[in-house]
Design a protein around this motif. Structure first.
Motif, PDB file in Angstrom:
ATOM      1  N   GLN A 119      -3.365  10.242   3.800  1.00 24.85           N
ATOM      2  CA  GLN A 119      -4.524   9.780   4.559  1.00 24.85           C
ATOM      3  C   GLN A 119      -5.684   9.407   3.641  1.00 24.85           C
ATOM      4  N   ALA A 120      -5.880  10.161   2.580  1.00 24.33           N
ATOM      5  CA  ALA A 120      -6.933   9.822   1.615  1.00 24.33           C
ATOM      6  C   ALA A 120      -6.629   8.475   0.964  1.00 24.33           C
ATOM      7  N   HIS A 121      -5.377   8.264   0.592  1.00 24.19           N
ATOM      8  CA  HIS A 121      -4.963   7.007  -0.038  1.00 24.19           C
ATOM      9  C   HIS A 121      -5.198   5.826   0.909  1.00 24.19           C
ATOM     10  N   LEU A 122      -4.781   5.974   2.153  1.00 30.16           N
ATOM     11  CA  LEU A 122      -4.949   4.902   3.126  1.00 30.16           C
ATOM     12  C   LEU A 122      -6.416   4.671   3.457  1.00 30.16           C
ATOM     13  N   GLN A 123      -7.157   5.758   3.643  1.00 25.88           N
ATOM     14  CA  GLN A 123      -8.556   5.643   4.042  1.00 25.88           C
ATOM     15  C   GLN A 123      -9.363   4.906   2.994  1.00 25.88           C
ATOM     16  N   ARG A 124      -9.068   5.152   1.747  1.00 29.15           N
ATOM     17  CA  ARG A 124      -9.787   4.515   0.643  1.00 29.15           C
ATOM     18  C   ARG A 124      -9.695   2.992   0.740  1.00 29.15           C
ATOM     19  N   HIS A 168       6.303   2.316  10.076  1.00 27.75           N
ATOM     20  CA  HIS A 168       6.729   2.947   8.831  1.00 27.75           C
ATOM     21  C   HIS A 168       6.887   4.440   9.082  1.00 27.75           C
ATOM     22  N   LEU A 169       8.009   4.972   8.649  1.00 30.99           N
ATOM     23  CA  LEU A 169       8.267   6.405   8.726  1.00 30.99           C
ATOM     24  C   LEU A 169       8.261   6.953   7.310  1.00 30.99           C
ATOM     25  N   ILE A 170       7.425   7.953   7.070  1.00 25.96           N
ATOM     26  CA  ILE A 170       7.375   8.595   5.755  1.00 25.96           C
ATOM     27  C   ILE A 170       7.935   9.997   5.901  1.00 25.96           C
ATOM     28  N   LEU A 224       0.825  -1.204   0.000  1.00 27.28           N
ATOM     29  CA  LEU A 224       0.000   0.000   0.000  1.00 27.28           C
ATOM     30  C   LEU A 224       0.863   1.260   0.000  1.00 27.28           C
ATOM     31  N   LEU A 225       1.910   1.270   0.830  1.00 25.86           N
ATOM     32  CA  LEU A 225       2.798   2.434   0.881  1.00 25.86           C
ATOM     33  C   LEU A 225       3.662   2.546  -0.374  1.00 25.86           C
ATOM     34  N   ALA A 226       4.085   1.422  -0.939  1.00 26.63           N
ATOM     35  CA  ALA A 226       4.856   1.460  -2.191  1.00 26.63           C
ATOM     36  C   ALA A 226       4.004   2.033  -3.321  1.00 26.63           C
ATOM     37  N   ALA A 227       2.724   1.658  -3.368  1.00 27.54           N
ATOM     38  CA  ALA A 227       1.818   2.204  -4.385  1.00 27.54           C
ATOM     39  C   ALA A 227       1.618   3.699  -4.172  1.00 27.54           C
ATOM     40  N   PHE A 228       1.510   4.118  -2.904  1.00 25.46           N
ATOM     41  CA  PHE A 228       1.358   5.551  -2.637  1.00 25.46           C
ATOM     42  C   PHE A 228       2.616   6.304  -3.042  1.00 25.46           C
ATOM     43  N   GLN A 229       3.770   5.733  -2.765  1.00 19.43           N
ATOM     44  CA  GLN A 229       5.031   6.391  -3.133  1.00 19.43           C
ATOM     45  C   GLN A 229       5.089   6.635  -4.638  1.00 19.43           C
ATOM     46  N   TRP A 279      10.393   5.501   4.304  1.00 15.04           N
ATOM     47  CA  TRP A 279       9.983   5.795   2.926  1.00 15.04           C
ATOM     48  C   TRP A 279      10.256   7.273   2.655  1.00 15.04           C
ATOM     49  N   GLY A 280      11.016   7.566   1.607  1.00 11.60           N
ATOM     50  CA  GLY A 280      11.268   8.939   1.202  1.00 11.60           C
ATOM     51  C   GLY A 280      10.348   9.325   0.065  1.00 11.60           C
TER      52      GLY A 280
END
Length: 196
Positions: A89-94, A163-165, A57-62, A194-195
């Protein structure tokens, strides 16, 4: 928001959202339009045991953030500093709306937001901490402070992964320098960085 009683500031301290209900309502309202237009679907991020693939999920957001952040963050023009965090937050909430929940803890005025993803699995629940920081003091210092904060939050809430973004808002820095993923190699509580 102060006039409505949603945000308070006591004795010159940092502003704070006045209660847990508002802490959920405010970001959901701010990112609702974005959330509704994101193409993400929960099924894309579930494993065979119905567990949530937070790393996927975080890789897709990145990837999404790299390609589209300039366009989307402009929609949060009034909230320029918080724009990347609201987009996350929108990405995760979805995705999480399909069965879990996100709990938010704000460190207003300190450039960070803590998110706790709670996902039901196997008669219990899995907990994942996502700490968001805006790069201000140099990358290595931001990461060191952020990892320490993430580990502390993981300990307080009994999370199994952290996870630290780090959002790098530096103009003119190439994306090749902003985008990275560091998997923890040291002993102790693992935190993936994640950078963006």
């Amino acid at each position: 928001m102060r006039d409505l009683g949603l945000v308070a500031q006591a004795d010159g301290g940092p502003p704070r959202i006045t209660n847990p209900i508002y802490a959920e309502v405010v970001p959901r309202h701010l990112n609702y339009a974005v959330q509704e237009t994101l193409p993400q679907q929960m099924a894309w991020y579930l494993d065979a045991d119905e567990g949530l693939d937070v790393e996927g999920l975080l890789a897709a957001f990145q990837e999404f953030f790299r390609e589209h952040s300039e366009h989307w963050v402009q929609r949060f023009e009034q909230y320029h500093e918080a724009g990347p965090q609201l987009l996350l937050q929108a990405h995760l909430q979805r995705v999480v709306n399909g069965g879990g929940r996100i709990e938010r803890e704000y460190a207003l005025g300190r450039g960070r937001t803590d998110l706790l993803i709670v996902w039901p699995q196997g008669g219990g629940e899995c907990r994942f901490v996502v700490e968001c920081k805006v790069l201000r003091k140099g990358l290595e210092r931001t990461i060191a402070e952020g990892v320490e904060q993430t580990r502390g939050y993981m300990d307080r809430c009994g999370a199994e992964a952290g996870h630290l973004i780090v959002f790098d808002r530096t103009p003119d820095r190439p994306w090749a320098e902003k985008i990275f993923r560091r998997t923890p190699s040291e002993a102790g509580v693992p935190v993936t960085v994640w950078g963006m």
